[in-house]
Motif scaffolding. Structure first.
Motif, PDB file in Angstrom:
ATOM      1  N   LYS A  14      -7.461  -5.138   0.170  1.00 16.20           N
ATOM      2  CA  LYS A  14      -7.878  -6.518   0.443  1.00 16.20           C
ATOM      3  C   LYS A  14      -6.678  -7.366   0.815  1.00 16.20           C
ATOM      4  O   LYS A  14      -6.732  -8.132   1.773  1.00 16.20           O
ATOM      5  N   ASN A  15      -5.597  -7.224   0.058  1.00 13.57           N
ATOM      6  CA  ASN A  15      -4.385  -7.990   0.349  1.00 13.57           C
ATOM      7  C   ASN A  15      -3.778  -7.590   1.685  1.00 13.57           C
ATOM      8  O   ASN A  15      -3.247  -8.413   2.415  1.00 13.57           O
ATOM      9  N   PHE A  16      -3.888  -6.306   2.019  1.00 14.11           N
ATOM     10  CA  PHE A  16      -3.326  -5.799   3.256  1.00 14.11           C
ATOM     11  C   PHE A  16      -4.088  -6.372   4.457  1.00 14.11           C
ATOM     12  O   PHE A  16      -3.496  -6.724   5.461  1.00 14.11           O
ATOM     13  N   SER A  17      -5.403  -6.460   4.338  1.00 16.17           N
ATOM     14  CA  SER A  17      -6.219  -6.950   5.468  1.00 16.17           C
ATOM     15  C   SER A  17      -6.044  -8.451   5.681  1.00 16.17           C
ATOM     16  O   SER A  17      -6.339  -8.959   6.746  1.00 16.17           O
ATOM     17  N   LYS A  18      -5.555  -9.184   4.673  1.00 13.85           N
ATOM     18  CA  LYS A  18      -5.331 -10.624   4.802  1.00 13.85           C
ATOM     19  C   LYS A  18      -4.096 -10.932   5.627  1.00 13.85           C
ATOM     20  O   LYS A  18      -3.948 -12.017   6.137  1.00 13.85           O
ATOM     21  N   LYS A  19      -3.180  -9.976   5.727  1.00 15.18           N
ATOM     22  CA  LYS A  19      -1.914 -10.216   6.433  1.00 15.18           C
ATOM     23  C   LYS A  19      -2.097 -10.203   7.919  1.00 15.18           C
ATOM     24  O   LYS A  19      -2.875  -9.685   8.533  1.00 15.18           O
ATOM     25  N   THR A  77      -9.586   1.100  -8.053  1.00 14.83           N
ATOM     26  CA  THR A  77      -9.470  -0.335  -8.323  1.00 14.83           C
ATOM     27  C   THR A  77      -8.199  -0.886  -7.686  1.00 14.83           C
ATOM     28  O   THR A  77      -8.228  -1.895  -6.967  1.00 14.83           O
ATOM     29  N   ASN A  78      -7.089  -0.212  -7.924  1.00 15.81           N
ATOM     30  CA  ASN A  78      -5.814  -0.650  -7.353  1.00 15.81           C
ATOM     31  C   ASN A  78      -5.790  -0.514  -5.827  1.00 15.81           C
ATOM     32  O   ASN A  78      -5.289  -1.384  -5.123  1.00 15.81           O
ATOM     33  N   PHE A  79      -6.344   0.581  -5.335  1.00 14.70           N
ATOM     34  CA  PHE A  79      -6.370   0.808  -3.892  1.00 14.70           C
ATOM     35  C   PHE A  79      -7.184  -0.267  -3.185  1.00 14.70           C
ATOM     36  O   PHE A  79      -6.764  -0.810  -2.168  1.00 14.70           O
ATOM     37  N   LEU A  80      -8.352  -0.586  -3.724  1.00 15.42           N
ATOM     38  CA  LEU A  80      -9.193  -1.608  -3.102  1.00 15.42           C
ATOM     39  C   LEU A  80      -8.545  -2.982  -3.163  1.00 15.42           C
ATOM     40  O   LEU A  80      -8.625  -3.764  -2.213  1.00 15.42           O
ATOM     41  N   GLU A  81      -7.887  -3.288  -4.266  1.00 16.71           N
ATOM     42  CA  GLU A  81      -7.187  -4.572  -4.397  1.00 16.71           C
ATOM     43  C   GLU A  81      -6.059  -4.684  -3.375  1.00 16.71           C
ATOM     44  O   GLU A  81      -5.905  -5.702  -2.701  1.00 16.71           O
ATOM     45  N   LEU A  82      -5.275  -3.616  -3.234  1.00 16.98           N
ATOM     46  CA  LEU A  82      -4.195  -3.625  -2.247  1.00 16.98           C
ATOM     47  C   LEU A  82      -4.743  -3.661  -0.821  1.00 16.98           C
ATOM     48  O   LEU A  82      -4.159  -4.307   0.053  1.00 16.98           O
ATOM     49  N   LEU A 137       0.810  -1.209   0.000  1.00 16.33           N
ATOM     50  CA  LEU A 137       0.000   0.000   0.000  1.00 16.33           C
ATOM     51  C   LEU A 137       0.852   1.271   0.000  1.00 16.33           C
ATOM     52  O   LEU A 137       0.568   2.217  -0.731  1.00 16.33           O
ATOM     53  N   PHE A 138       1.895   1.284   0.796  1.00 17.42           N
ATOM     54  CA  PHE A 138       2.770   2.459   0.832  1.00 17.42           C
ATOM     55  C   PHE A 138       3.375   2.725  -0.543  1.00 17.42           C
ATOM     56  O   PHE A 138       3.406   3.862  -1.003  1.00 17.42           O
ATOM     57  N   ASP A 139       3.893   1.669  -1.172  1.00 21.57           N
ATOM     58  CA  ASP A 139       4.496   1.825  -2.500  1.00 21.57           C
ATOM     59  C   ASP A 139       3.489   2.376  -3.500  1.00 21.57           C
ATOM     60  O   ASP A 139       3.805   3.251  -4.301  1.00 21.57           O
ATOM     61  N   PHE A 140       2.285   1.840  -3.452  1.00 24.43           N
ATOM     62  CA  PHE A 140       1.242   2.302  -4.373  1.00 24.43           C
ATOM     63  C   PHE A 140       0.936   3.778  -4.169  1.00 24.43           C
ATOM     64  O   PHE A 140       0.933   4.571  -5.114  1.00 24.43           O
ATOM     65  N   LEU A 141       0.691   4.174  -2.924  1.00 21.63           N
ATOM     66  CA  LEU A 141       0.358   5.577  -2.648  1.00 21.63           C
ATOM     67  C   LEU A 141       1.538   6.497  -2.938  1.00 21.63           C
ATOM     68  O   LEU A 141       1.365   7.581  -3.497  1.00 21.63           O
ATOM     69  N   SER A 142       2.718   6.066  -2.595  1.00 24.28           N
ATOM     70  CA  SER A 142       3.911   6.865  -2.855  1.00 24.28           C
ATOM     71  C   SER A 142       4.108   7.075  -4.352  1.00 24.28           C
ATOM     72  O   SER A 142       4.368   8.198  -4.809  1.00 24.28           O
ATOM     73  N   ALA A 143       3.984   6.013  -5.117  1.00 22.07           N
ATOM     74  CA  ALA A 143       4.152   6.113  -6.571  1.00 22.07           C
ATOM     75  C   ALA A 143       3.054   6.961  -7.200  1.00 22.07           C
ATOM     76  O   ALA A 143       3.308   7.774  -8.090  1.00 22.07           O
ATOM     77  N   THR A 144       1.826   6.787  -6.731  1.00 22.46           N
ATOM     78  CA  THR A 144       0.697   7.529  -7.294  1.00 22.46           C
ATOM     79  C   THR A 144       0.838   9.024  -7.034  1.00 22.46           C
ATOM     80  O   THR A 144       0.684   9.835  -7.947  1.00 22.46           O
TER      81      THR A 144
END
Length: 129
Positions: free
Chosen positions: A124-129, A117-122, A19-26
């Protein structure tokens, strides 16, 4: 022989994943729609216009955006620059030519859709950890 010792600072040199990488890159991107992510005011105004589906006029935007996010002048500046950059389109309201309606361009609308779309996908993956 040289050996590398691990210090506490090595932890901070590792790049976070997910999530951090995604938000940072965006938020640091420099593509044609990066204007959307310049400040929280840019982002919130863009989301508001998207939510209104092309029926957002200046007074409505000004009244609904919290005053601690952007002042009247800041909102107007963001809208004007967004129109110049092709992020927003500005149409004249048919019943009252003084009222200008703002909508997102196709590219900006697609970018907002991609972001969520990307935020929600990430997320979901984040909450699984």
């Amino acid at each position: 022989m040289i050996t590398k010792t691990k210090s506490i600072f090595d932890f901070y040199n590792e790049k976070p994943k997910g999530l951090f990488d995604f938000l940072s890159a965006t938020f640091s991107s420099s593509n044609s729609t990066s204007f959307i992510y310049n400040t929280k005011a840019h982002f919130i105004i863009t989301l508001y216009i998207k939510e209104q589906s092309g029926y957002a006029h200046f007074e409505l935007i000004y009244n609904d955006i919290p005053k601690n996010v952007a002042s009247r002048g800041t909102i107007q500046s963001i809208l004007d620059m967004g129109v110049k950059l092709g992020i927003y389109t500005k149409l004249t309201y048919p019943n009252d030519r003084r009222v200008k309606l703002y909508n997102l361009s196709k590219a900006a609308s697609a970018e907002v859709d991609r972001f969520f779309t990307n935020f929600l996908e990430l997320s979901k993956n984040f909450s699984k950890k």
